[in-house]
Design an enzyme around this catalytic site. Structure first.
Site, mmCIF file in Angstrom:
data_model
loop_
_atom_site.group_PDB
_atom_site.id
_atom_site.type_symbol
_atom_site.label_atom_id
_atom_site.label_comp_id
_atom_site.label_asym_id
_atom_site.label_seq_id
_atom_site.Cartn_x
_atom_site.Cartn_y
_atom_site.Cartn_z
ATOM 1 N N TYR A 240 -6.434 0.287 3.715
ATOM 2 C CA TYR A 240 -6.947 1.589 3.274
ATOM 3 C C TYR A 240 -7.696 1.425 1.952
ATOM 4 C CZ TYR A 240 -6.986 6.171 1.096
ATOM 5 O OH TYR A 240 -7.378 7.315 0.443
HETATM 6 O O1 UGA Z 1 -3.647 8.038 -4.714
HETATM 7 C C1 UGA Z 1 -4.197 7.781 -3.663
HETATM 8 O O2 UGA Z 1 -5.335 7.419 -3.676
HETATM 9 C C2 UGA Z 1 -3.471 7.880 -2.367
HETATM 10 O O3 UGA Z 1 -2.363 8.755 -2.513
HETATM 11 C C3 UGA Z 1 -1.530 8.856 -1.396
HETATM 12 O O4 UGA Z 1 -0.878 7.617 -1.202
HETATM 13 P P1 UGA Z 1 0.531 7.411 -1.922
HETATM 14 O O5 UGA Z 1 0.408 7.471 -3.393
HETATM 15 O O6 UGA Z 1 1.106 6.173 -1.347
HETATM 16 O O7 UGA Z 1 1.335 8.724 -1.478
HETATM 17 P P2 UGA Z 1 2.617 8.905 -0.555
HETATM 18 O O8 UGA Z 1 2.401 8.314 0.759
HETATM 19 O O9 UGA Z 1 2.953 10.331 -0.607
HETATM 20 O O10 UGA Z 1 3.716 8.051 -1.317
HETATM 21 C C4 UGA Z 1 4.119 8.419 -2.638
HETATM 22 C C5 UGA Z 1 5.230 7.508 -3.083
HETATM 23 O O11 UGA Z 1 6.385 7.734 -2.292
HETATM 24 C C6 UGA Z 1 6.861 6.522 -1.768
HETATM 25 N N1 UGA Z 1 7.468 6.765 -0.453
HETATM 26 C C7 UGA Z 1 6.699 7.143 0.595
HETATM 27 C C8 UGA Z 1 7.269 7.404 1.823
HETATM 28 C C9 UGA Z 1 8.632 7.258 1.993
HETATM 29 O O12 UGA Z 1 9.203 7.464 3.085
HETATM 30 N N2 UGA Z 1 9.366 6.863 0.925
HETATM 31 C C10 UGA Z 1 8.826 6.623 -0.293
HETATM 32 O O13 UGA Z 1 9.542 6.264 -1.233
HETATM 33 C C11 UGA Z 1 5.693 5.591 -1.720
HETATM 34 O O14 UGA Z 1 6.101 4.265 -1.764
HETATM 35 C C12 UGA Z 1 4.927 6.030 -2.967
HETATM 36 O O15 UGA Z 1 5.403 5.361 -4.067
HETATM 37 C C13 UGA Z 1 -2.303 9.214 -0.148
HETATM 38 O O16 UGA Z 1 -1.488 9.119 0.996
HETATM 39 C C14 UGA Z 1 -3.543 8.381 0.025
HETATM 40 O O17 UGA Z 1 -4.286 8.875 1.116
HETATM 41 C C15 UGA Z 1 -4.314 8.434 -1.256
HETATM 42 O O18 UGA Z 1 -5.485 7.775 -1.196
#
Ligand code: UGA
Length: 455
Positions: A240
């Site tokens: 991504y």
């Molecule tokens: O900042 C960005 O550019 C990105 O932000 C998000 O990605 P992410 O920060 O990974 O957001 P989440 O998927 O909501 O995860 C947030 C946090 O929760 C954690 N997480 C996620 C899912 C889960 O089941 N458990 C968990 O601890 C992840 O590791 C991460 O640290 C979006 O999903 C992306 O599309 C975007 O581009």
């Protein structure tokens, strides 16, 4: 005689016979050649008919499978693109049924800009939420064209109907971890789709200015914080991120060769009402309310993961300010006429919060304890933390985020409960009395959750 016999038929009959058989052979031969010719002609005609039928089916399938075209459709596009303020814009918003796209479309329309949406309504997550956003936009006279950014014919048609001043390109395959499941969807939307869109923009006469969504994930495994736009972005942790980084390079090329005005926005974990169900804060809320466990990832050495969670309203302000400050593209009809603007901005909140703290805020607003499973972060594309330096956006765009995670999640929870109700498909965990309390505490003025009697 012997010589004669050599050249003359031994008997006239024989000769006659021979000439007759030659004649017959010639005839047969001619007949078979002409038959063959006719057959060949027939086959050629058949092949041509088949090929033209195929191409008809091909173009037809595009036509039939997408819901665009026709006088009524064109009228809807024109009407949606109408500008209702002085020096207003006509903006093509791709991904308009998406989270950020729907919010930006509404904000633009509200101030009098013309907005035409484009969305393929794919089923990466529950399309009914996209349909709900669409209804919301329709109620504000925003028309969303159902189609894909990869459809060059559709884009050409849209540019033929409307002289878009700006393109807000938010259509993308989102999600960091899903890239391991379906890598090609990222290439399809974030690379091929982007190029198709840029081709349409470069050819337009005159060219629109483009603002598009990159991602904080381009900072990848960087350890220097906060992340600044000038930092290295060559160690992505997910496909991504790699496709978003590629997008930054690709847009630069179109800026350089064709004079397209480009602004890339690196969004930092955007959240809020009508958000994406695949994101952690959203799926955690659902699971907590359903009494299901949530998985919290943890980094190396038991360090908590952290995100610079950014509230949707702040992101919308950043997007609109980017459109307002974007200079015109310099080219037209595929020719560059001078150097054009190329910008990249971080749009974050500048105050990272750990994932367990985010869960704590949700528990407080939902008044329900989460069942937590803590797991070592799998090597699936996640980065340990994000933190935006926004001084550049502040200076150039006047960007100033004002919503902290407490406030933003409170608004999200309020929306979630009014949209889904407290039991979202599964057995309720909140008692009515708890919900009544919640309504009194946080949801003042909120619509009563679906399926719930007055507490
Ligand atoms: O900042 C960005 O550019 C990105 O932000 C998000 O990605 P992410 O920060 O990974 O957001 P989440 O998927 O909501 O995860 C947030 C946090 O929760 C954690 N997480 C996620 C899912 C889960 O089941 N458990 C968990 O601890 C992840 O590791 C991460 O640290 C979006 O999903 C992306 O599309 C975007 O581009």
């Amino acid at each position: 005689m012997a010589e004669q016999e050599l050249f003359l038929p031994s008997t006239p009959g024989k000769f006659k016979d021979k000439s007759h058989s030659l004649h017959r052979q010639f005839h047969r031969c001619f007949a078979s050649t002409s038959t063959m010719f006719l057959w060949a002609l027939f086959l050629v005609a058949l092949t041509a008919a088949y090929l033209s039928f195929q191409s008809f089916v091909d173009s037809g399938s595009k036509y039939f499978s997408s819901a665009w075209g026709g006088i009524h459709w064109e009228r809807q596009v024109r009407s949606s693109a109408q500008i209702h303020r002085q020096n207003g814009f006509s903006v093509l918003v791709t991904g308009a049924a998406g989270f950020v796209g729907s919010h930006v479309s509404l904000a633009l329309k509200k101030r009098g800009d013309g907005v035409v949406g484009l969305d393929n309504f794919n089923d990466y997550y529950d399309p009914s939420l996209k349909k709900a956003r669409k209804s919301l936009l329709n109620s504000q006279n925003i028309f969303i064209v159902e189609g894909d950014v990869n459809d060059a014919r559709l884009l050409a048609k849209l540019f033929e109907i409307v002289p878009f001043t700006h393109v807000m390109h938010l259509a993308a395959q989102a999600g960091v971890r899903y890239a391991m499941e379906n890598p090609h969807s990222y290439v399809h939307s974030n690379i091929a789709g982007l190029v198709t869109l840029l081709e349409a923009c470069k050819t337009a006469d005159s060219q629109p200015a483009i603002v598009w969504a990159s991602s904080s994930s381009v900072y990848g495994l960087n350890e220097k914080v906060p992340f600044s736009e000038s930092d290295r972005t060559d160690q992505p942790a997910s496909l991504y991120a790699a496709t978003k980084k590629a997008g930054e390079e690709i847009t630069h090329t179109y800026n350089h060769i064709y004079g397209l005005s480009i602004t890339g926005l690196r969004f930092f974990t955007v959240y809020g009402p009508y958000g994406r169900p695949d994101m952690a804060y959203f799926s955690f809320t659902r699971n907590i309310l359903q009494g299901k466990p949530i998985t919290i990832y943890r980094g190396k050495n038991r360090v908590d993961l952290a995100r610079d969670f950014t509230y949707i309203d702040d992101i919308v302000k950043g997007c609109v300010a980017s459109l307002d400050t974007a200079k015109k593209s310099t080219g037209s009809g595929g020719k560059k006429r001078g150097p054009a603007q190329y910008r990249i901005f971080n749009l974050g909140n500048t105050s990272p919060v750990t994932v367990p703290m985010m869960v704590g805020i949700l528990e407080k607003h939902l008044k329900v304890k989460a069942k937590k499973h803590v797991l070592e972060m799998p090597g699936n594309g996640d980065v340990p933390f994000t933190h935006a330096n926004i001084s550049s956006a502040r200076r150039e765009l006047g960007y100033k985020p004002t919503t902290d995670l407490q406030t933003g999640l409170k608004k999200f929870v309020k929306w979630y409960l009014s949209y889904y109700g407290y039991n979202h498909g599964k057995s309720a965990v909140l008692k009515k009395s708890q919900l009544g309390q919640w309504l009194a505490d946080v949801g003042k003025g909120a619509r009563r959750p679906r399926g719930l009697a007055e507490p």
